[in-house]
Design an enzyme around this catalytic site. Structure first.
Site, PDB file in Angstrom:
ATOM      1  CD  GLU A   1      -8.495   0.832  -7.606  1.00 52.58           C
ATOM      2  OE1 GLU A   1      -7.345   1.277  -7.678  1.00 52.58           O
ATOM      3  OE2 GLU A   1      -9.148   0.792  -6.537  1.00 52.58           O
TER       4      GLU A   1
ATOM      5  CE  LYS B   1      -5.686   6.298  -7.703  1.00 56.85           C
ATOM      6  NZ  LYS B   1      -5.483   5.206  -6.729  1.00 56.85           N
TER       7      LYS B   1
ATOM      8  CB  CYS C   1      -8.676   4.032  -5.516  1.00 51.07           C
ATOM      9  SG  CYS C   1      -8.106   3.406  -3.910  1.00 51.07           S
TER      10      CYS C   1
END
Length: 447
Positions: free
Chosen positions: A267, A323, A375
């Site tokens: 990430e 995301k 994440c």
């Protein structure tokens, strides 16, 4: 009266001890049997309590469990700008308090519903009410389902239920097992105790049988993969003059022989708007592709005045996953009047990100469809499972450098393993600091 007072104090202390014990069921300690002991103790405590006393003892249990278990949240405060420190401290304290209070609410509901019920019905209510509370934690305050009981049982026979009912369903069976253990130890009558132990044994045997069943197909095209574990300092990587240095270092590691089919960077491995480094990176990506290697990298992109945390195929801005589930106060600032009255939020781009659309097409590498997560959103299997059906490989990238000296990296790996087990698909779990791993479809870490 003195005896009753001493008994109440004893149950209060037992609630605290049971809460602390539950922490050790999860990574990095991996002692799941303590969860059964802890929940058995909590069931016995609540069975000897009025609804209000159960609420109090549930609060004590939650204070010990989440107070100890979530202490790592506050490790980020040392690197926060002083103007933002009060707001973030209040937000984190509120999050921990919300988790602490939930067992108290569950205790009140459980005891109220269990009055004049049979012991077995009481056990079912115990497991159901707690599981309902865990479900609430998946969406309340944007969701924070950390320390869901099922995660601690990834390496036990009960994990065989996970592919069929998910971690939330597995959590129900963990609570059921804890209640049955309590009945087996001090249930009313020998017949009841034997029945409880028989049910507990059946639960573990059923999980064992289910765990040996094959219900998914292997990946159609085997891939040789390489995960780049950056080990970058969390603050330095966001400095503009370090971006090109980082790209060059990661490219060098990606080009080491033998060349894999896929290289995965973590990430925000390119901690900059991808369009800003496109010309430099595009030629390098083409060189990798000519040698038979595809690249997946984490970066940011700005579109229509909005910024996104994303995972890209090569350097192509259009081939991306955006995301969807962002971190409050980390990637976006919730619109909370009380907090906004305390002063301006810091002018940091990462605190003004936008969520990606709920439905996005799967990325493909070498013809293999990938289900992506970034994440924090890997905590939310219910949001990711819609991609699992058509995917053959899960890809998860993260950066836990803020928490590298805490329990979080190992707990993040434990959660990633559960996602692989639930989906029946292998997972590539790439981090900057933390633990990178290749996880097999049964949730086992292969490397």
């Amino acid at each position: 009266m003195d005896r009753m007072k001493k008994n109440n104090i004893g149950l209060d202390i037992l609630a605290l001890l049971a809460g602390v014990a539950l922490v050790f069921a999860f990574a990095p300690f991996h002692l799941p049997w303590l969860a059964l002991v802890s929940f058995a103790a909590l069931f016995l405590i609540w069975s000897r309590s009025t609804p209000l006393r159960a609420a109090w003892r549930g609060f004590l249990f939650g204070s010990a469990f989440y107070g100890v278990g979530l202490h790592w949240l506050f490790s980020t405060l040392g690197g926060v700008d002083e103007s933002f420190l009060p707001i973030l401290t209040i937000a984190m304290t509120g999050l921990v308090l919300a988790n602490i209070c939930l067992p108290g609410v569950c205790g009140y509901i459980h005891v109220s519903l269990s009055r004049q019920r049979s012991p077995l019905i009481s056990v079912l209510l115990f497991a159901s009410v707690w599981t309902l509370g865990e479900w609430v934690r998946t969406w309340w305050m944007t969701g924070f389902p950390h320390y869901m009981a099922g995660y601690g049982f990834i390496d036990t026979p009960l994990a065989g239920f996970a592919p069929y009912i998910g971690v939330l369903g597995l959590t129900f069976f963990v609570l059921l097992a804890g209640g049955l253990l309590a009945l087996g130890l001090i249930g009313p009558g020998k017949k009841m105790r034997l029945s409880a132990f028989a049910a507990l044994l059946s639960l573990f045997l059923s999980g064992t049988v289910l765990g040996h069943l094959e219900w998914t197909q292997p990946i159609s095209q085997p891939l040789e993969v390489r995960l780049i574990h950056g080990n970058q300092d969390g603050e330095r990587k966001f400095r503009r003059y370090k971006v090109i240095d980082t790209i060059e270092r990661y490219l060098a590691m990606s080009q080491i022989e033998p060349r894999p089919d896929l290289v995965l960077w973590h990430e925000s491995s390119v901690a900059y708007d991808l369009k800003g480094v496109y010309r430099f990176l595009d030629a390098q990506v083409d060189s990798l592709r000519e040698a038979g290697t595809e690249l997946l990298l984490g970066s940011y992109i700005e579109r229509d005045g909005k910024s996104y945390n994303a995972l890209f195929v090569g350097a192509e801005p259009k081939l991306r996953y955006l995301k969807r589930h962002l971190i409050p106060f980390g990637e976006f600032t919730p619109d909370i009047p009380f907090l906004s009255d305390m002063g301006d939020m810091p002018n940091v781009a990462m605190d003004a990100l936008t969520s990606g659309p709920s439905e996005q097409g799967l990325l493909r590498v070498k013809g293999v469809p990938l289900a992506s997560s970034i994440c924090f959103e890997n905590h939310f299997g219910n949001e990711l499972r819609y991609d699992w059906k058509d995917a053959q490989l899960l890809v998860h990238v993260s950066d836990v450098s803020w928490f590298e000296e805490t329990w979080l990296p190992e707990q993040s790996l434990q959660i990633a393993r559960m996602r692989a087990l639930e989906s029946g698909k292998p997972m590539l779990h790439a981090t900057n600091k933390g633990i990178s791993a290749i996880i097999d479809p049964r949730g086992g870490r292969t490397r």
